[in-house]
Motif scaffolding. Structure first.
Motif, mmCIF file in Angstrom:
data_model
loop_
_atom_site.group_PDB
_atom_site.id
_atom_site.type_symbol
_atom_site.label_atom_id
_atom_site.label_comp_id
_atom_site.label_asym_id
_atom_site.label_seq_id
_atom_site.Cartn_x
_atom_site.Cartn_y
_atom_site.Cartn_z
ATOM 1 N N LEU A 40 0.722 -1.199 -0.148
ATOM 2 C CA LEU A 40 0.099 -0.138 0.065
ATOM 3 C C LEU A 40 0.889 1.253 -0.005
ATOM 4 C CD1 LEU A 40 -2.858 1.094 0.397
ATOM 5 C CD2 LEU A 40 -2.331 1.514 2.631
ATOM 6 N N VAL A 41 0.606 1.989 -0.899
ATOM 7 C CA VAL A 41 1.390 3.301 -1.069
ATOM 8 C C VAL A 41 0.914 4.434 -0.243
ATOM 9 C CG1 VAL A 41 2.188 5.330 -2.406
ATOM 10 C CG2 VAL A 41 2.339 2.960 -3.511
ATOM 11 N N VAL A 42 1.574 4.942 0.621
ATOM 12 C CA VAL A 42 1.280 6.055 1.461
ATOM 13 C C VAL A 42 1.771 7.337 1.068
ATOM 14 C CG1 VAL A 42 0.954 6.861 4.031
ATOM 15 C CG2 VAL A 42 0.991 4.339 3.248
ATOM 16 N N CYS A 43 0.869 8.275 0.976
ATOM 17 C CA CYS A 43 1.405 9.595 0.513
ATOM 18 C C CYS A 43 0.271 10.765 0.862
ATOM 19 C CB CYS A 43 1.566 9.797 -1.018
ATOM 20 S SG CYS A 43 0.469 9.246 -2.159
ATOM 21 N N GLY A 44 0.615 11.917 0.503
ATOM 22 C CA GLY A 44 -0.207 13.001 0.529
ATOM 23 C C GLY A 44 -1.126 13.116 -0.926
ATOM 24 N N SER A 45 -2.005 14.221 -0.864
ATOM 25 C CA SER A 45 -2.626 14.337 -2.115
ATOM 26 C C SER A 45 -1.891 14.985 -3.419
ATOM 27 C CB SER A 45 -4.126 15.046 -1.754
ATOM 28 O OG SER A 45 -3.411 16.485 -1.208
ATOM 29 N N THR A 72 -2.522 11.626 3.623
ATOM 30 C CA THR A 72 -1.691 12.136 4.692
ATOM 31 C C THR A 72 -1.615 13.814 4.495
ATOM 32 O OG1 THR A 72 0.691 12.227 3.418
ATOM 33 C CG2 THR A 72 -0.207 10.328 4.659
ATOM 34 N N ARG A 73 -1.254 14.551 5.580
ATOM 35 C CA ARG A 73 -1.280 15.976 5.539
ATOM 36 C C ARG A 73 -0.074 16.230 6.446
ATOM 37 N NH1 ARG A 73 -7.130 17.227 8.059
ATOM 38 N NH2 ARG A 73 -6.714 15.411 9.006
ATOM 39 N N ASP A 80 -5.604 10.773 10.057
ATOM 40 C CA ASP A 80 -4.987 10.316 8.901
ATOM 41 C C ASP A 80 -4.468 8.762 9.087
ATOM 42 O OD1 ASP A 80 -6.155 12.798 8.079
ATOM 43 O OD2 ASP A 80 -4.059 13.635 7.939
ATOM 44 N N ALA A 81 -3.756 8.677 10.202
ATOM 45 C CA ALA A 81 -3.044 7.343 10.288
ATOM 46 C C ALA A 81 -4.185 6.291 10.541
ATOM 47 C CB ALA A 81 -1.895 7.598 11.478
ATOM 48 N N PHE A 82 -5.123 6.703 11.401
ATOM 49 C CA PHE A 82 -6.064 5.830 11.663
ATOM 50 C C PHE A 82 -6.974 5.267 10.347
ATOM 51 C CE2 PHE A 82 -5.854 6.692 15.974
ATOM 52 C CZ PHE A 82 -6.006 5.426 16.631
ATOM 53 N N GLU A 83 -7.218 6.188 9.489
ATOM 54 C CA GLU A 83 -7.843 6.000 7.943
ATOM 55 C C GLU A 83 -7.081 5.214 7.552
ATOM 56 O OE1 GLU A 83 -9.391 8.406 4.195
ATOM 57 O OE2 GLU A 83 -8.914 9.377 5.865
ATOM 58 N N GLY A 84 -5.782 5.531 7.345
ATOM 59 C CA GLY A 84 -4.709 4.937 6.658
ATOM 60 C C GLY A 84 -4.619 3.267 7.043
ATOM 61 N N VAL A 85 -4.580 2.907 8.446
ATOM 62 C CA VAL A 85 -4.832 1.446 8.823
ATOM 63 C C VAL A 85 -6.112 0.892 8.249
ATOM 64 C CG1 VAL A 85 -5.094 0.134 10.867
ATOM 65 C CG2 VAL A 85 -3.466 1.973 10.873
ATOM 66 N N GLU A 86 -7.324 1.550 8.223
ATOM 67 C CA GLU A 86 -8.451 0.944 7.613
ATOM 68 C C GLU A 86 -8.195 0.584 6.144
ATOM 69 O OE1 GLU A 86 -11.216 -0.017 8.967
ATOM 70 O OE2 GLU A 86 -9.890 0.340 10.962
#
Length: 400
Positions: A40-45, A72-73, A80-86
């Motif tokens: 899963l790639v994690v980045c900002g908009s 991410t912001r 944001d981290a919790f949304e990312g975990v989902e």
């Protein structure tokens, strides 16, 4: 000029550092060798919408790309981290790939540990409303591994630390104790992949905004508490490369970018942040300001404060920054070091006064000084430096 290699790999305390132009192409193959199947790639908009950057990342991952979370912001919000975990659970990801600046890398680092921490966002808010502060994030039996692909000069790539803002979306923080730290030895990335070609896809404003944050890590590792000949060597080499490369970044010269990225790698080795970073943390707790910009404004004033009370290893800093200190007095050497740092800052087009930053207010100086006094980085001040709130306020006023 100092030489830099075209490519190299290095194991730094269990973190594989991979450097070289075009080496993002090897990412999927590398994950396969590590036994990872779904990334899963994690980045900002902004990063997520930057096709010049995301195209090579997707191509490099190939069929191991399980999805992209671009939420991410810069505030590094816990929500944001919790949304990312989902999103990580929905994608059934077995590895995270953080792409971008320090904020995205920190959020991904938190995600990897939050997945098994056991607390919810409501739990963290309840702790923030209490009197004991918020217990750090610590994972359970397992954590999700993370790979970092930095594209700015924040220098937050190898760290095991970091923190998150505890607040609901679009709501002010709860009280003053509103950040949660990451305290798990498994939180550093298993690999950091430095591809200078990816840095070149980052808008110049974002690059220069992050530059002084990374640059100051080299300064502080030299003058802060507990330096060693090893950290002196890597920090001095890194600062030399950065001081040489940063003024040439806007020329579009690949050689300048190669040197800048190599320098940022070097200044992170066993880094020890100190007074400048404590100031940066104090301002970021009060305002939504970019750390690198705050560093750019404050570092000359902090250095003058340090040199006014202790030696600050000014001779080593002079050598690292290319200052010829032969025949100069101690005071003249200190002034020359500050001038060299200002020259680097000014070459990046960064602001020089706090008053030019909205919403910074000079009336907040006492509260910011109190934050700085409580910051862990201040405890790593040079031997003999014993800051007081009044002295810290004076530095803020000088930077105004």
């Amino acid at each position: 000029m100092l030489p830099v290699p075209d490519a190299f790999d290095y194991d730094h305390c269990g973190v594989d550092l991979v450097y070289g132009r075009g080496r993002i192409e090897e990412l999927g193959e590398d994950l396969a060798e590590r036994g990872f199947e779904r990334a899963l790639v994690v980045c900002g908009s902004n990063v997520g919408a930057n096709e010049a950057l995301m195209g090579p990342v997707r191509a490099g991952l190939g069929d191991r790309l399980a999805g992209v979370y671009d939420g991410t912001r810069p505030s590094k919000a816990a929500v944001d981290a919790f949304e990312g975990v989902e999103r990580m659970r929905e994608a059934d990801a077995d590895v995270l790939v953080a792409v971008g600046g320090g904020s995205s890398i920190d959020v991904a680092r938190a995600m990897s540990v939050l997945d098994s921490d056991g607390r919810s966002m409501d739990d963290l808010l309840a702790e923030a409303e209490g009197e004991g502060g918020i217990a750090p994030i610590r994972g359970g039996t397992t954590v999700t591994p993370m790979v970092a692909v930095p594209t700015t000069f924040a220098g937050a790539d190898v760290s095991a630390g970091g923190s998150l803002l505890v607040a609901r979306v679009d709501e002010p923080p709860v009280g003053e104790v509103n950040r949660i730290g990451i305290d798990d030895p498994r939180s550093p990335p298993v690999e950091v992949r430095y591809d200078p070609a990816l840095f070149e896809t980052t808008p110049m404003g974002a690059l220069t905004g992050s530059a002084m944050n990374g640059f100051d890590k080299g300064l502080e590792t030299i003058y802060g508490k507990g330096p060693t000949p090893i950290t002196d060597g890597t920090s001095m080499h890194g600062l030399s490369l950065l001081a040489e490369a940063f003024p040439r970044l806007d020329e579009g010269d690949p050689d300048a970018m190669d040197r800048a990225v190599t320098g940022i790698i070097l200044v992170q080795f066993e880094r020890s942040t100190s007074v400048v970073h404590a100031f940066g943390h104090g301002f970021s707790r009060r305002y939504p300001v970019q750390q690198g910009v705050i560093h750019a404004i404050l570092v000359p004033h902090v250095l003058r404060y340090v040199f006014g009370h202790v030696d600050g290893r000014r001779d080593l800093l002079a050598r690292a920054l290319g200052v010829d200190a032969e025949g100069l007095s101690a005071e003249e050497t200190a002034d020359a070091v500050v001038d060299a740092v200002v020259a680097v800052r000014d070459s990046l087009g960064l602001p020089a006064r706090l008053r030019d930053l909205d919403p910074v207010d000079l009336d907040d100086a006492p509260a910011i000084a109190a934050f700085i006094m409580d910051d862990a980085a201040l405890a790593r001040s040079p031997e003999g430096l014993d800051p007081t709130p009044e002295e810290l306020e004076a530095v803020i006023h000088e930077a105004w």
